[in-house]
Scaffold this motif. Structure first.
Motif, PDB file in Angstrom:
ATOM      1  N   HIS A 110      68.380  52.058  -9.385  1.00  0.00           N
ATOM      2  CA  HIS A 110      67.256  51.118  -9.407  1.00  0.00           C
ATOM      3  C   HIS A 110      67.628  49.709  -8.952  1.00  0.00           C
ATOM      4  N   GLU A 111      68.400  49.627  -7.904  1.00  0.00           N
ATOM      5  CA  GLU A 111      68.741  48.343  -7.301  1.00  0.00           C
ATOM      6  C   GLU A 111      69.305  47.354  -8.314  1.00  0.00           C
TER       7      GLU A 111
ATOM      8  N   ARG B 200      66.311  53.575   4.202  1.00  0.00           N
ATOM      9  CA  ARG B 200      67.391  53.753   3.242  1.00  0.00           C
ATOM     10  C   ARG B 200      67.856  52.390   2.712  1.00  0.00           C
ATOM     11  N   HIS B 203      65.782  51.059  -0.021  1.00  0.00           N
ATOM     12  CA  HIS B 203      65.680  51.955  -1.178  1.00  0.00           C
ATOM     13  C   HIS B 203      64.409  52.799  -1.156  1.00  0.00           C
ATOM     14  N   GLN B 226      62.006  54.643  -4.400  1.00  0.00           N
ATOM     15  CA  GLN B 226      63.021  55.295  -5.229  1.00  0.00           C
ATOM     16  C   GLN B 226      63.190  54.523  -6.529  1.00  0.00           C
ATOM     17  N   THR B 227      63.009  53.198  -6.449  1.00  0.00           N
ATOM     18  CA  THR B 227      63.238  52.360  -7.619  1.00  0.00           C
ATOM     19  C   THR B 227      62.024  52.388  -8.530  1.00  0.00           C
TER      20      THR B 227
END
Lengths: 170, 353
Positions: A110-111, B200, B203, B226-227
């Motif tokens: 999650h960054e 990519r 994210h 994705q997050t």
């Protein structure tokens, strides 16, 4: 070439340890076998561990934050190793049980974030403790049903219903 | 509503209308939720699976989500019906197959604008599908459903991690924003790889028509976040609306213009060959149909052909797929018979004999 397989200075075994020291301008060469090298303090008695095993241990120590003791969720019994195999957690409580080893995984996914921002259920508040309590009671209910203690099961069911009722906001 | 009734037309998301519909096929938003006080699906007992299923059914079918909601118990449905739901993107392939006897279901809104999977990877996967670029509409819809369900059910939530999900990659908001895009020019020019790389870095995931692990058949790509932790829903939506999607659209348009300028004859050749194949083939498989439909769709959107409209093309994207074809014909068929029936259906729909 006679010097190809030099013998130990002190016995007939092949020399495996070689050293050259310069002491007060004098060059002193030493050629010793394993045994005499240890005696002379040139070598230390190594534990005979194959290199591949050493490597495996090294990798394990690197990749798992700490190999033991194993993290276990006492609510659902899932171990962190099991989670790593299937990448699915067992129950909501696992997030608390695995908080430490999970943190780097969450950051990567999650960054770098590990704190929720966004929607919050309107009934949240005292909720977390009650959710945990509910999970525990449902586990006991499963056990009661499994060993056919229906009296206990009925009582637990009532308790669960009452507890859930407290969660209703309206 | 029954499953039979939904077969003969394209679902909401393939209607081919809505903003930016020449590149954006559909917008989808899903929320992952789990009932508080239960283990997640993979670790729950059979009794708990049934209990979760019953509770969800009562809430979802109680009328608060609108009239005409269709409840499909997936254990009782045929493999063909389940495949049909996968082709319409109403359930995942995982939900259709793997679980076998796992008590699981899907609730489908009357107009197919929402679907709720019960006992998939999480207890609830609430999704809304819209055609074209309509992320706000899709989000508002799932958010409303989430609010309604939350009045009566408590979802697993922690202040630190947000909504708790079986897989930590979904934890937090539990949101998956996903836009299906038709990118034929980027594919033809090979620029799609650059888009993949850029995605990519941001994210984002880029997947094929049927999500994880599926090939980008028909040049259809799903772009999704994705997050899910540490970023509010609105921020994720805003990134898609104002940055991600407009940029990919601009990129695709640029590639289309370049193709027309430098390779007009080749473009026309591709488009008209696609038309020729689809209107004259007597035996054809799904993959070829999707590839040809993609070229045809590009041709219509670039003004190179006007023998067919986008709605028909979009419909064929769906109806040419195995389960839809069999449902439409009303018989189960082996792959060989299907290839013949598919070719015939396409010739008919394109106005040829």
């Amino acid at each position: 070439m006679a010097g190809l397989k030099r013998k130990c200075d002190q016995c007939d075994k092949p020399a495996t340890h070689h050293s050259v020291e310069i002491v007060k301008g004098q060059k002193i060469e030493k050629h010793l076998c394993e045994e005499h090298a240890i005696q002379e303090g040139l070598a230390i008695k190594a534990v005979q561990t194959p290199i591949n095993k050493l490597l495996t241990n090294f990798v394990k120590q690197q990749s798992l934050p700490s190999p033991q003791p194993e993290w276990v969720c006492d609510q659902c019994g899932m171990t962190f190793t099991e989670f790593r195999e299937h990448s699915l957690l067992g129950c909501p409580e696992c997030y608390r049980a695995f908080e430490e080893p999970l943190a780097p995984l969450l950051e990567r996914a999650h960054e770098g974030e590990t704190q929720h921002l966004g929607k919050v259920p309107h009934r949240v508040g005292e909720g977390e403790q009650r959710q945990q309590h509910l999970l525990r009671m449902r586990k006991r209910l499963e056990e009661a049903v499994a060993c056919e203690d229906y009296e206990l099961a009925a009582r637990l069911r009532d308790d669960i219903q009452r507890l859930e009722g407290q969660g209703q906001v309206r | 509503m029954t499953l039979r009734q939904i077969t003969d037309h394209a679902g909401e998301w393939l209607r081919g209308v809505g903003p930016q519909s020449d590149t954006v096929i559909s917008s989808r938003v899903r929320l992952a939720r789990n009932l508080a006080g239960y283990p997640f699906v993979a670790r729950a007992s059979a009794r708990q699976h049934h209990e979760v299923l019953d509770r969800c059914r009562a809430e979802v079918m109680g009328g608060r989500l609108g009239e005409g909601v269709l409840w499909v118990d997936l254990r009782e449905s045929t493999p063909l019906d389940r495949q049909l739901l996968v082709e319409r993107h109403l359930i995942s392939r995982q939900h259709a197959g793997a679980g076998g006897a796992l008590p699981r279901a899907v609730a489908i809104g009357a107009d197919e604008t929402f679907a709720i999977m019960v006992n998939e990877e999480d207890h609830l996967r609430i999704q809304s599908l819209r055609s074209g670029m309509q992320l706000d509409e899709a989000f508002n819809h799932v958010n409303r459903i989430d609010d309604l369900l939350e009045d009566r059910m408590e979802f697993a939530f922690s202040k630190r991690f947000g909504y708790l999900t079986a897989c930590p990659t979904n934890v937090g908001t539990g949101i998956r924003v996903s836009v299906m895009m038709h990118l034929p020019a980027l594919k033809l020019t090979g620029e799609i790889e650059k888009v993949r790389r850029a995605a990519r870095d941001m994210h984002l995931a880029i997947r094929g028509l049927f999500g994880e692990g599926s090939e980008a058949m028909g040049d259809l790509y799903q772009v999704s976040n994705q997050t899910t932790l540490g970023k509010p829903e609105q921020e994720i939506l805003s990134e898609f609306k104002h940055t991600v999607v407009p940029q990919i659209i601009a990129y695709e348009q640029q590639a289309r213009r370049a193709l027309l300028k430098q390779r007009q004859a080749q473009v026309d050749d591709k488009v008209w060959r696609a038309w020729a194949t689809l209107t004259h083939a007597h035996v054809i498989d799904t993959e070829e149909v999707l590839a040809m439909l993609s070229h045809l769709r590009m041709g219509v959107n670039m003004g190179r052909i006007d023998t067919v409209d986008i709605t028909t093309i979009n419909e064929l994207f769906l109806l040419a797929q195995p389960a839809h074809l069999q449902k439409l014909i009303g018989a189960e068929m082996d792959p060989t018979t299907r290839r013949e029936a598919r070719a015939k259906l396409i010739r008919q729909r394109l106005g040829q004999r």
